[in-house]
Design a protein around this motif. Sequence first.
Motif, PDB file in Angstrom:
ATOM      1  N   CYS A  46     -64.808  18.626  22.342  1.00 48.64           N
ATOM      2  CA  CYS A  46     -64.584  17.312  22.955  1.00 48.64           C
ATOM      3  C   CYS A  46     -63.138  16.857  22.760  1.00 48.64           C
ATOM      4  O   CYS A  46     -62.858  15.780  22.234  1.00 48.64           O
ATOM      5  N   ARG A  49     -62.111  13.288  23.261  1.00 48.92           N
ATOM      6  CA  ARG A  49     -62.569  12.363  22.212  1.00 48.92           C
ATOM      7  C   ARG A  49     -61.688  12.487  20.974  1.00 48.92           C
ATOM      8  O   ARG A  49     -61.268  11.492  20.394  1.00 48.92           O
ATOM      9  N   ASN A  52     -58.433  10.844  21.040  1.00 47.59           N
ATOM     10  CA  ASN A  52     -58.543   9.387  20.938  1.00 47.59           C
ATOM     11  C   ASN A  52     -59.062   8.941  19.574  1.00 47.59           C
ATOM     12  O   ASN A  52     -59.518   7.818  19.419  1.00 47.59           O
ATOM     13  N   LYS A  54     -61.670  10.064  17.814  1.00 50.31           N
ATOM     14  CA  LYS A  54     -63.117  10.138  17.595  1.00 50.31           C
ATOM     15  C   LYS A  54     -63.511  11.555  17.200  1.00 50.31           C
ATOM     16  O   LYS A  54     -62.735  12.493  17.369  1.00 50.31           O
ATOM     17  N   ALA A  57     -68.740  14.862  20.077  1.00 52.04           N
ATOM     18  CA  ALA A  57     -70.042  14.212  20.248  1.00 52.04           C
ATOM     19  C   ALA A  57     -71.110  14.804  19.335  1.00 52.04           C
ATOM     20  O   ALA A  57     -71.896  14.075  18.748  1.00 52.04           O
ATOM     21  N   GLU A  60     -70.613  13.423  15.805  1.00 50.60           N
ATOM     22  CA  GLU A  60     -70.900  11.986  15.709  1.00 50.60           C
ATOM     23  C   GLU A  60     -72.390  11.674  15.774  1.00 50.60           C
ATOM     24  O   GLU A  60     -72.877  10.801  15.075  1.00 50.60           O
TER      25      GLU A  60
END
Length: 107
Positions: A46, A49, A52, A54, A57, A60
Amino acid sequence: MAACPYGARHFNWGEPNIPADEINPENSLFRKQAKDEGVVEKCTFCIKRVRNGKYPACVEICPVGARKFGNLLDPESEIRYILANKRVLVLKQELNTQPRFYYFFGV
């Protein structure tokens, strides 16, 4: 391939069906390209993500925290602690491909 619940890794059963004007000829893992039939798409963790700030997925959303992701260059990161203090397994390390995907035992 089956472990990814988001379909990031999937098998290309047929010839690519991407309009020519959407294909980026630049050879990069993170650009839209036509992949060959019979090839498994790779996970990009990802990248949009991560750029940015993060987690990927799958990291998380993991309900038991079994997946970890981090900066190997940061000596204070959780991933560096795990590598230093847990039993870690690297698949086919003897092939000297310098893998950066580790399996660790939680106990």
